[in-house]
Design a protein around this motif. Sequence first.
Motif, short mmCIF file in Angstrom:
data_model
loop_
_atom_site.label_atom_id
_atom_site.label_comp_id
_atom_site.label_asym_id
_atom_site.label_seq_id
_atom_site.Cartn_x
_atom_site.Cartn_y
_atom_site.Cartn_z
N ALA A 1 0.81 -1.23 0.00
CA ALA A 1 0.00 0.00 0.00
C ALA A 1 0.84 1.27 0.00
O ALA A 1 0.49 2.23 -0.68
N VAL A 2 1.93 1.29 0.76
CA VAL A 2 2.60 2.59 0.93
C VAL A 2 4.06 2.63 0.49
O VAL A 2 4.66 3.70 0.50
N GLN A 3 4.66 1.51 0.14
CA GLN A 3 6.08 1.57 -0.20
C GLN A 3 6.30 1.40 -1.70
O GLN A 3 5.56 0.67 -2.38
N ASN A 4 7.33 2.07 -2.22
CA ASN A 4 7.72 1.93 -3.62
C ASN A 4 9.25 2.00 -3.67
O ASN A 4 9.83 3.00 -4.10
N PRO A 5 9.91 0.93 -3.18
CA PRO A 5 11.37 1.02 -3.03
C PRO A 5 12.12 1.12 -4.36
O PRO A 5 13.20 1.72 -4.40
N GLU A 6 11.54 0.57 -5.44
CA GLU A 6 12.23 0.69 -6.74
C GLU A 6 12.35 2.17 -7.13
O GLU A 6 13.40 2.62 -7.58
N LEU A 7 11.25 2.92 -6.92
CA LEU A 7 11.29 4.35 -7.22
C LEU A 7 12.34 5.03 -6.33
O LEU A 7 13.10 5.89 -6.78
N GLU A 8 12.38 4.63 -5.06
CA GLU A 8 13.31 5.31 -4.15
C GLU A 8 14.77 5.03 -4.51
O GLU A 8 15.61 5.92 -4.42
N VAL A 9 15.06 3.82 -4.95
CA VAL A 9 16.44 3.52 -5.40
C VAL A 9 16.79 4.44 -6.58
O VAL A 9 17.87 5.04 -6.62
N GLU A 10 15.87 4.60 -7.53
CA GLU A 10 16.11 5.50 -8.68
C GLU A 10 16.30 6.94 -8.22
O GLU A 10 17.16 7.66 -8.73
N LEU A 11 15.49 7.36 -7.26
CA LEU A 11 15.62 8.75 -6.77
C LEU A 11 16.96 8.95 -6.08
O LEU A 11 17.62 9.97 -6.27
N PHE A 12 17.40 7.97 -5.28
CA PHE A 12 18.70 8.10 -4.61
C PHE A 12 19.80 8.27 -5.67
O PHE A 12 20.73 9.06 -5.50
N GLU A 13 19.71 7.49 -6.76
CA GLU A 13 20.72 7.59 -7.82
C GLU A 13 20.70 8.99 -8.43
O GLU A 13 21.74 9.60 -8.67
#
Length: 279
Positions: free
Chosen positions: A23-35
């Motif tokens: 429901a609330v997590q999107n870790p793939e997007l967050e990895v891309e944002l960190f990059e």
Amino acid sequence: MAWRRRKRPLAVLADRYALYQAAVQNPELEVELFEQFYREAYGRRARPLTLREDFCGTAYLCATWAVSHPRRRAVGVDRDPEPLAWGEIHNLATAGPSVLRRVRLIQGDVRTVRTDPTHIVCALNFSYCALRRRRDLLDYFRNARAAVAARGLFVLDVLGGTATLDVAEDVRDIDGHPAIYIWEQTRFDVLSHHLEAHIHFEFLDGSKLERAFSYDWRLWTLPELTDLLQEAGFSEVRFYNEVFEEGDDPEYLSPTGEYRRVTEMENQESWVVYGVALP
Ligand SMILES: C[S@@+](CC[C@H](N)C(=O)[O-])C[C@H]1O[C@@H](n2cnc3c(N)ncnc32)[C@H](O)[C@@H]1O
């Protein structure tokens, strides 16, 4: 006599951590944002390899980070052994031995834990809002600052907007689950910015998992966070906001998943901004 199995309510069979993640997590997007944040801070060819995920819960982001590149390592910190154990089985072990070897989970307090410096230290899903006193948040930011590598970043997400400063409810479907997600803000105090909120899940058969997760937060503002991060020793604080575009319905703009650095921002009903602090 024929034996008939009684149907059990879906809420009884449900796994609250699996529902939370969907429901609330999107870790793939967050990895891309960190990059992206890292490239924009340290140059086009710069790549972060090490991550510390504070308030990691089930360590979903740690696992996704390790899966994203065979040289990536992560350490997750949470004080609650229950989500850590769940994450070890469902996120790390299922990702295979290489991921399991490259992720370390620590049961501890983010204000005092000591770890080797990492390229990214992060606190996501507004978890730092559980630190409601200024001195506790400053202690945490100082400890995070000590864990950020010389060419590193501290990343946190920030929740705000007019609808967050009130009692409110937000309801959404959860992809792949026979349930809806309900975010309920039950109390907001203007004087202290103390926000009480709960996550409930409601299933197709009408059964409910009430208060699957509850939060007792101080809703920190962007200028307060900037001041505290600078006081904790970070040299610069940047903010990234999501880009919205016109969709099928001219009344509403749709989120694109693309984030751009902003130096000014109009208020909206609700927004999530990423704060990026440089050592
Ligand atoms: C909402 S969950 C965050 C899960 C995940 N990181 C995410 O992005 O959704 C918040 C977590 O913070 C942990 N937590 C709260 N205060 C903490 C502290 N002082 N030190 C370590 N963990 C803490 C709780 O145990 C809980 O698992």
